[in-house]
Scaffold this active site. Sequence first.
Site, PDB file in Angstrom:
ATOM      1  N   HIS A   1       0.824  -1.199   0.000  1.00 30.63           N
ATOM      2  CA  HIS A   1       0.000   0.000   0.000  1.00 30.63           C
ATOM      3  C   HIS A   1       0.865   1.259   0.000  1.00 30.63           C
ATOM      4  O   HIS A   1       0.606   2.200  -0.747  1.00 30.63           O
ATOM      5  CB  HIS A   1      -0.896  -0.037   1.233  1.00 30.63           C
TER       6      HIS A   1
ATOM      7  N   GLU B   1      -1.919  -5.555  -3.775  1.00 27.37           N
ATOM      8  CA  GLU B   1      -2.673  -5.198  -2.589  1.00 27.37           C
ATOM      9  C   GLU B   1      -4.010  -5.955  -2.569  1.00 27.37           C
ATOM     10  O   GLU B   1      -4.415  -6.508  -1.546  1.00 27.37           O
ATOM     11  CB  GLU B   1      -2.929  -3.692  -2.636  1.00 27.37           C
TER      12      GLU B   1
ATOM     13  N   ASN C   1      27.497 -21.120  -5.200  1.00 28.87           N
ATOM     14  CA  ASN C   1      28.358 -22.300  -5.226  1.00 28.87           C
ATOM     15  C   ASN C   1      27.896 -23.326  -4.202  1.00 28.87           C
ATOM     16  O   ASN C   1      27.864 -24.517  -4.481  1.00 28.87           O
ATOM     17  CB  ASN C   1      29.801 -21.910  -4.912  1.00 28.87           C
TER      18      ASN C   1
END
Lengths: 664, 152
Positions: free
Chosen positions: A46, A68, A398
């Site tokens: 919002h 929202e 990795n």
Amino acid sequence: MNTNQYMDIFVEESREQLQRLNSNLLAIESNPQDIEGINETFRVAHTLKGMAGTMGFKSIASLTHAMENALDLIKSKKLQINSQTIDLLFQCLDSLEVMLESTIKIGSDKGSDVTLLISKINALSDSEQKTKSESVTVQTKSLTLDDFQKNIIEHGFSRGFQPYHIDFKLSETCVLKSARAYIIFKALEALGDIIHSIPSVQDIENEKFDTSFSVVLVSVKEKEEIELKLKNISEVDDVVAKPLELKSIQIVAAEDNEKVDGDSTTANQQETKTQGFASKFTKNIRVDVERLDLLMNLVSELIIIRNRLQGTSVKSNAEAMTESLEYLGKITSDLHDAVMKVRMVAVDTVFSRFPRVVRDLAKSTGKEIRLNVLGGGTELDRTIADEIGDSLIHLIRNAVDHGIENLDERTASGKQKIGNIELSAYHDGNNVVIVVGDDGKGIDTGKLAKQAVNKGLFTAQEADNLTDREKMNILFDPRISTAAVVTDISGRGVGMDAVKTKVESLGGIIDIQTEKGKGTRFLIRLPLTLSIIQALIVQVEKEQFALPLGSIKEILNASKSDIHKVRNQDFVSYRDMLLPLIYLDARLGVMREPLNNLKKDSLTLVVVRKDDRLSAIAVDELVGQQEIVIKSLGKYLSDIRVVSGATILGDGKVITILDLNYLV
Amino acid sequence: MIDVGNAENSIQNSLYVLFELNVDVYAINIEKSESIERLPEITRVPDSAEYIVGIINLRGDIIPVISLKKRFGISESNYTEDTKIIVVSSDNLRVGFIVDKVIEIVEISSDTIQPVRNLDNEFDNSFLAGMYDCEYGVVMLLDPQSVLKIEI
């Protein structure tokens, strides 16, 4: 309204909000019952919407608006939290990040296409409600068609083609789903024209669907005939064809979704902000980094002048003077610490993006991974924090890719199914240590050595004589860590050598601990701050140089008899080792007075450590240990690697600071 | 100046610092030069190019200084009382130029600046922005940007 002047603030705050959104979504994913988390996420979306609306960034505003809505449905339990919803929300977040970057670059979020995402959200919310209300056996998804598809339907309708929405359910035992779908599509094409499918044809071809999918077909045939024809295909459990009415088709039109009521949202935003966040955050002031740098420079000047005063007081020897000077010295040090703290940020600012990275990586590799973050509150200099992120991502990647085994391997070796990645930070003296660890298979040093031999770095015989540690260091060799071991140890483009270079350029060191079958830990040791260090000042002939104290292990005196010549290189015996000896005068091209060329009987040696190797540097004299302020040599001299910077001593004299990593 | 159609607008007067290197007179536009300093103690920077004499402390800032003579391939002589550093800033770089002597600051009108012509082969003309005749003889106008260009 001219909003340019607010742009910086907008960008800064949006980044913060996106970061918060990210961590909140992760929190919701791991704990869907977390109502407060959902509320918080809703508020962040919002706030973002309000900010973007005020700034006139319509795409951002409309996307956050859609988010929202979805979050609102989740809040009111109308929409379930599952991996589909979370994935979609993450996609929105990624898209928001991209748009934010484009607003920085081109000052507008135009050109970003959010309609697809918005329609996906809407589809999700709609479908959820539909399944609840209609409780149909086959899950239906709302139809969102673009203008083109709508035109085809309209056009066809006028010529007697009826659009149908057809849901398919394949048998649970169906093995080759995409092949089966292909047969169904063939049959459909005989009946009419397919104009839309959910999921997309490509996804269906790639078997990216469960057991059901749906299509929109325009056909002249009757509903019953179509259903009969399709039900005859084997492994099809259920077919439901529904004639479509034109007005029930939802058309995605960008304009409709982009309307945002700017004024009211900003007003609301203020409210939520004060209500929602006030309690959670300590008081902050946003300060331009440049101003902090200026403050830091002033403090540096103060330290220089303090050192200078202390130098003169030794000569003048007045007691009161010395006393006040000591006090001044203490205050200056305190002030320096305080200013340094202002520049510090919690390592969390770097860490906070990693849960997402790990989550995405885990998903794409099909591994189950838990990320344990420890010591996120540990503080370090902002510049270092900004610079170290990419290296950490590389290490984490990795760890996921090559450290953690896949599920089968883990069960086979009797480990927990869930792999653990440790990301921790702690203070150790004047250093910050960051650890990236995993409980995976560890690094096979034998394999590494073999790779190195294959690459011609060593002969097989030399490789046999390497210690484990030396073998490990092969990992950082640029010739190795790029392409050669992609499948086994390293990642892609950025090699481990890049990580090492980065760490070293920040004045740090990297260390590996690994145990076969148990896991690997990368320890990165970084200085707390880049601008002020403890240094040893040495003299050679008439020139002085500063050596960072962090790399110095010991000072010793050696007599001529301790020095041995092996193949044109001098070594000095030190405990049970032979250390390579570097004559600073020769190495740095110091001009000697002819008379001083006669070598003295004993040498003053500075033993320095690089990685795990020790070397000795021969100097004429030790001047002393001192806190020095590092100043850059500037762009013009940036290619000189042996010197990492310069400092101004108390008497105003300039000396260079040597980069020991490069020197030895 | 060949084009005199709009002479009033195109002629500009700028201030230049005139200085000596050996027997030759050079000039730098004053807009590019920040200050003129007496020669301070210079700290050598190891591994740097030959014409880079070192770094100095300029009121708390570290700036590199280069020998214009070495840069131009002219033989270097000993520093004297007259030896000065002209601090030049260009392209975010601040660098000191060591010169034998600063003569004076003069105003030069752009229409009196002549294109560079070959005087002798020893000198690299690419450092020059133009030439100017006056009581000191032929003055060579330096282009600081090309002097600072890093090659090697």
